[in-house]
Motif scaffolding. Structure first.
Motif, short mmCIF file in Angstrom:
data_model
loop_
_atom_site.label_atom_id
_atom_site.label_comp_id
_atom_site.label_asym_id
_atom_site.label_seq_id
_atom_site.Cartn_x
_atom_site.Cartn_y
_atom_site.Cartn_z
N CYS A 89 0.81 -1.17 -0.04
CA CYS A 89 -0.04 0.01 -0.04
C CYS A 89 0.86 1.09 0.09
O CYS A 89 0.42 2.23 -0.80
CB CYS A 89 -0.70 0.16 1.28
N GLY A 90 1.78 1.31 0.90
CA GLY A 90 2.75 2.52 0.93
C GLY A 90 3.35 2.79 -0.63
O GLY A 90 3.71 4.01 -0.90
N ARG A 91 3.64 1.69 -1.46
CA ARG A 91 3.97 1.88 -2.63
C ARG A 91 2.91 2.32 -3.78
O ARG A 91 3.23 3.14 -4.79
CB ARG A 91 4.71 0.84 -3.22
N VAL A 92 1.86 1.56 -3.69
CA VAL A 92 0.93 1.68 -5.18
C VAL A 92 -0.49 2.29 -4.71
O VAL A 92 -1.21 2.71 -5.57
CB VAL A 92 0.55 0.48 -5.59
N CYS A 93 -0.94 2.83 -3.35
CA CYS A 93 -1.98 3.26 -3.12
C CYS A 93 -2.04 4.95 -3.73
O CYS A 93 -1.00 5.41 -3.57
CB CYS A 93 -2.27 3.41 -1.64
N PRO A 94 -3.23 5.24 -4.10
CA PRO A 94 -3.22 6.79 -4.17
C PRO A 94 -3.61 7.51 -3.05
O PRO A 94 -4.61 8.12 -2.98
CB PRO A 94 -4.53 6.78 -5.51
N GLN A 95 -2.46 7.73 -2.39
CA GLN A 95 -2.67 8.73 -1.17
C GLN A 95 -3.17 9.95 -1.33
O GLN A 95 -3.76 10.34 -0.52
CB GLN A 95 -1.42 8.43 -0.32
N GLU A 96 -2.69 10.49 -2.57
CA GLU A 96 -3.24 11.96 -2.94
C GLU A 96 -4.48 12.12 -2.87
O GLU A 96 -5.23 13.09 -2.61
CB GLU A 96 -2.35 12.61 -4.07
N THR A 97 -5.25 10.88 -3.11
CA THR A 97 -6.77 11.19 -3.25
C THR A 97 -7.39 10.50 -2.02
O THR A 97 -8.76 10.30 -2.00
CB THR A 97 -7.32 10.68 -4.63
N GLN A 98 -6.80 9.82 -1.06
CA GLN A 98 -7.52 9.38 0.04
C GLN A 98 -6.89 10.12 1.54
O GLN A 98 -7.12 11.01 1.50
CB GLN A 98 -6.87 8.00 -0.04
N CYS A 99 -6.19 9.20 2.01
CA CYS A 99 -5.45 9.95 3.43
C CYS A 99 -4.89 11.04 3.43
O CYS A 99 -5.20 12.30 4.09
CB CYS A 99 -4.69 8.83 4.07
N GLU A 100 -4.00 11.32 2.18
CA GLU A 100 -3.12 12.49 2.33
C GLU A 100 -4.20 13.92 1.71
O GLU A 100 -3.79 15.00 2.13
CB GLU A 100 -2.18 12.56 1.35
N GLU A 101 -5.11 13.47 1.09
CA GLU A 101 -6.14 14.37 0.73
C GLU A 101 -6.95 15.08 1.81
O GLU A 101 -7.24 16.23 1.78
CB GLU A 101 -7.26 13.69 -0.27
N LYS A 102 -7.05 14.28 2.95
CA LYS A 102 -7.80 14.65 4.04
C LYS A 102 -6.73 15.40 4.94
O LYS A 102 -7.45 16.08 6.21
CB LYS A 102 -8.33 13.54 4.78
N CYS A 103 -5.46 15.55 4.87
CA CYS A 103 -4.64 15.89 5.90
C CYS A 103 -4.59 17.43 5.91
O CYS A 103 -4.51 18.33 4.85
CB CYS A 103 -3.23 15.62 5.26
N VAL A 104 -4.66 17.93 7.17
CA VAL A 104 -4.89 19.19 7.39
C VAL A 104 -3.52 19.97 6.90
O VAL A 104 -3.75 21.13 6.27
CB VAL A 104 -4.97 19.73 9.03
N ARG A 105 -2.32 19.48 6.82
CA ARG A 105 -1.25 20.27 6.51
C ARG A 105 -1.47 20.47 4.92
O ARG A 105 -0.65 21.39 4.52
CB ARG A 105 0.00 19.23 6.65
N GLY A 106 -2.12 19.69 4.22
CA GLY A 106 -2.42 19.86 2.84
C GLY A 106 -3.23 21.29 2.51
O GLY A 106 -2.94 21.69 1.23
N ILE A 107 -3.64 21.81 3.44
CA ILE A 107 -4.42 23.13 3.29
C ILE A 107 -3.38 24.28 2.70
O ILE A 107 -3.91 25.09 1.60
CB ILE A 107 -5.31 23.53 4.31
#
Length: 460
Positions: A89-107
């Motif tokens: 998962c750490g290699r192939v998951c689309p984190q940018e549209t899942q967990c990382e999309e929800k990350c407050v630091r991304g605002i």
């Protein structure tokens, strides 16, 4: 105080001019120091929005806190509470549209590199604490799993942890599903997949390969052997084509065949028993991750590669990182174009691909602007190979040999909110239900189904 840097710690990668000549992993991974530095960027929000973006609900702030403190083994234990395949998962998951999309630091900057940290923790565990998994005590119940892809492996692992005797029936000669045959070595090394499969075997999961359910034996025959429930995670391996004139010429491949020959059969290696055509100029049709994988593989075989996609870069569904890597490797993106004909030479081989230019109209049912052909704008691209990567659907074999299994108009199995099909005791998840989707969504379905199967059997 958290590290308030607006940028992620960069991921070390192979130089583009070097990596396009080999199949070694592109992203090299964080060092321990890099991981601990990136972990300090996490704000440890009380409401944990990142967790809600993860299909398997990894306790993300908790594992990152352990990374920050340098306790990688404890971080691995936190991840393992809910995820069976963290290195994958750490290699192939689309984190940018899942967990990382929800990350407050991304605002106001870049999100915390959750995926990179998950990969690091899993790799650190494998390299430093890779002890055999314990086999749980049997609870006396048997469950069958059809398909050894991410959904089936997850369901099998979760059921094995609860003491079930689990047997996976896999059609190919190796377990792993799309993780083995679809995703290239340079994105997901196969030894990592095999390591995860070996852990399942240590837990008592039995894997029978070269067993085509619906042909070798039916689901009903399997259930007659004492299995109290069946989980179908057979994927979506039936490729789609456009039915273009000339699509049956030599040199036209489905992405499935092209990638299976390369990834599962190692056709890129000299002396491989399974050959692969080495094109000089290749057109790849499609804009998803599979198209990127096929294009980047063809590039590594020495071809000039053009990706033909009917929408613009803004609508391109592939992961941003994969697109950036493809561009760095010299792959040409011919956007707002669509093939209309494949032109052959006198020997029946692809010689050219005729395309038409497109423009974007109003949004369609997917929410993306509908591509419309521009009349009279046809042109040709010289090519000796065309790879179709426009999607897949489930193989009809299982549904056609199992009475009572309902499917939708796309041939996908119909399930309820607990992943149960229209047959009692038969559950399904992953691409067999959704059509081609992500590894992590398939894992989420496998996890949900495992819990539902447990409830079903315990309440019988």
């Amino acid at each position: 105080m958290p590290n308030m840097s607006l940028k992620k710690v960069p991921m070390p990668t192979q130089d583009a001019d070097v990596r396009r000549t080999n199949f070694e992993e592109v992203a090299q991974g964080y060092t321990k120091e890099m991981a601990m530095e990136e972990a300090t960027r996490c704000l440890h929000c009380k409401n944990q929005p990142c967790v809600s973006g993860c299909p398997v609900n990894i306790h993300i702030p908790d594992f990152i806190a352990q990374v920050k403190d340098g306790d990688m083994e404890e971080a691995y234990k936190v991840i393992s509470l809910t995820s069976s395949l963290p290195a994958i998962c750490g290699r192939v998951c689309p984190q940018e549209t899942q967990c990382e999309e929800k990350c407050v630091r991304g605002i106001k900057g870049e999100a915390v590199a959750i995926g990179r940290l998950e990969r690091f923790v899993a790799d650190y565990h494998r390299e430093n604490h890779n002890t055999p998994a314990e086999k749980p005590e049997s609870n006396g119940h048997k469950v069958a799993v059809v398909g050894a892809g991410p959904s089936g492996l997850t369901a099998a692992g979760d059921l094995a942890k609860k003491g079930y005797e689990v047997t996976i029936f896999e059609a190919l000669h190796e377990a792993g599903g799309v993780l083995m045959y679809g995703i290239p070595q340079f994105r997901l090394p196969k030894e990592i997949v095999q390591n995860e499969i070996d852990h399942l075997k240590e837990m008592g999961v039995k894997i029978i390969t070269n067993f085509v359910v619906g042909r070798t034996d039916s689901i009903d025959a399997i259930m007659d052997e004492g299995y109290e429930a069946v989980f179908i995670g057979s994927g979506a391996g039936l490729p789609r084509f456009m039915n273009l004139p000339g699509e049956n010429l030599k040199g036209v491949f489905s992405a499935n065949e092209f990638l299976t020959r390369i990834n599962l059969m190692k056709a890129y290696k000299k002396g491989s028993d399974t050959p692969i055509y080495h094109p000089k100029k290749c057109v790849v049709v499609g804009g998803g991750n599979v198209a990127m994988d096929a294009a980047r593989c063809a590039r590594r075989l020495g071809a000039e590669v053009h990706i033909v996609y009917r929408r613009s870069m803004e609508e391109l569904p592939a992961r941003k990182e994969e697109v950036e890597h493809a561009k760095e490797e010299g792959i040409v993106f011919d956007l707002l174009n669509n093939p209309v004909e494949v032109i052959g030479d006198e020997n029946g081989w692809v010689k050219q691909v005729k395309c038409i230019r497109m423009e974007l109209g109003e949004p369609d049912e997917s929410g993306r602007r509908r591509p419309m052909p521009i009349e009279g704008s046809e042109f040709v691209i010289d090519a000796d190979c065309m790879i179709m990567a426009i999607g897949t659907s489930p193989n009809p074999l299982i549904r056609s040999t199992t009475e009572g299994l309902e499917t939708n108009r796309r041939g996908c199995l119909v399930v309820d909110e607990n992943e149960q099909t229209t047959r009692e005791g038969i559950y399904a998840g992953g691409d067999a239900v959704t059509g081609a989707a992500t590894v992590i969504s398939a894992m989420g379905a496998g996890k949900k189904a495992a819990e539902a199967i447990n409830q079903y059997i315990m309440n019988k």
